[in-house]
Each structure stands twice: as structure tokens, then as C-alpha cells.
Scaffold this active site. Structure first.
Site, short mmCIF file in Angstrom:
data_model
loop_
_atom_site.label_atom_id
_atom_site.label_comp_id
_atom_site.label_asym_id
_atom_site.label_seq_id
_atom_site.Cartn_x
_atom_site.Cartn_y
_atom_site.Cartn_z
CG HIS A 22 -6.36 -37.75 19.26
ND1 HIS A 22 -6.68 -37.48 20.56
CD2 HIS A 22 -5.25 -38.53 19.28
CE1 HIS A 22 -5.79 -38.06 21.35
NE2 HIS A 22 -4.91 -38.71 20.59
CG HIS A 26 -3.25 -41.72 16.48
ND1 HIS A 26 -3.06 -40.43 16.05
CD2 HIS A 26 -3.00 -41.72 17.80
CE1 HIS A 26 -2.69 -39.68 17.07
NE2 HIS A 26 -2.64 -40.44 18.15
#
Length: 156
Positions: A59, A74
Site C-alpha cells: 500500500h 501512501h
């Protein structure tokens, strides 16, 4: 002093970092930068700068430039809880990547379906001075931005 031009890793609406609904990002705890709110479709996340892929998680990823500037991408908020679901890596930790190179395919609809926010914060790791980061016009206006377009400049 080094200047780092940071590109948008995904297309979408450019957002000021202080508008990210997570205090870790909005208050600059990780560093300063900007964010992109992606459209609700499967999208490709690209390297915002060239350098070494210092960290690669399903992620999120960090690219370390030759000037030792770490840029964190992110993908979504609280997406670590998905344990990789909705993300497909196209690179390996330790790889040298070029700005614009595909790193992760991001299944935004899958993230939204889990009730998570898909916004993509992009920050200069450990940057403590907000004034060292100059946002692009698109960020200031909350305008649409293309992946690979100028997101912000960092001066160290």
C-alpha cells in the site's frame, strides 16, 4: 541546497496535504508534500521521482533520490489493514526506478468498497519545514492533475 521536483503518482484532484483527513499526514508528522484524490477506478501508481525503491509495501513505497531525499507515496488511508488486497506491485524493493515508472496497480474501487479513503498523500520523509515544500498550481487550486504532472517542489 538540492531541489527535488516531485510528480503526481496518480491522476486525480490535487489536494493540499493539510486537507488529508488523517492527522499523521495533515499535520506533517511524516513530512510535508501534497496529495491526490484518485478517481474511483483501477489506477497505476508511478514513481514520483527517480531513485532507489528504498521501501516497497503493498500500500505504500519510498523512493530515495540520488540526493538522499526520501519521497513517500501512501495509497489510501489505513490501507495497511488490507494486507495487500487491492494492490499489485510491478517493482521490487531495492530496484532503481525512473520518474514515471509503474510501481503499483491500485484498485481504488476495492479500497472504497472496504470503506477506506483512497486519497494518495505524497510527502518528503522527515521534512520538518513546511516552507521547504512549494506546491504546484494544481494543488493550490484543487484542480485535476495527470499522473506524471508536477505536484510540488522540495528544497533541502
Amino acid at each position: 541546497m538540492s531541489t527535488t521536483h516531485v510528480l503526481a503518482p496518480v491522476a486525480g484532484r490535487a489536494v493540499s496535504l493539510q486537507d488529508v483527513p488523517d492527522p499523521v499526514f495533515s499535520q506533517g508528522m511524516v513530512g510535508y508534500g501534497a496529495a491526490v484524490e484518485p478517481p474511483h477506478e483501477v489506477t497505476e501508481a508511478i514513481a514520483p521521482v527517480g531513485g532507489k525503491l528504498l521501501k516497497l509495501l503493498p500500500h505504500a513505497f519510498v523512493v530515495l533520490t540520488p540526493d538522499n531525499v526520501g519521497v513517500l507515496v501512501h495509497l489510501g488511508l489505513d490501507t495497511v489493514a488490507l494486507k495487500g488486497e487491492g494492490f499489485t506491485a510491478h517493482a521490487t524493493e531495492g530496484d532503481v526506478v525512473t520518474a514515471g515508472q509503474l510501481v503499483i496497480t491500485y484498485d481504488v474501487p476495492a479500497i472504497v468498497a472496504k470503506g477506506l479513503n483512497p486519497i494518495v498523500p505524497v510527502v518528503i520523509m522527515d521534512e520538518r519545514e513546511a516552507g521547504n515544500v512549494v506546491a504546484a498550481e494544481a494543488v493550490l487550486e484543487g484542480a485535476e492533475i495527470l499522473a506524471g504532472a508536477h505536484l510540488f517542489t522540495a528544497n533541502k
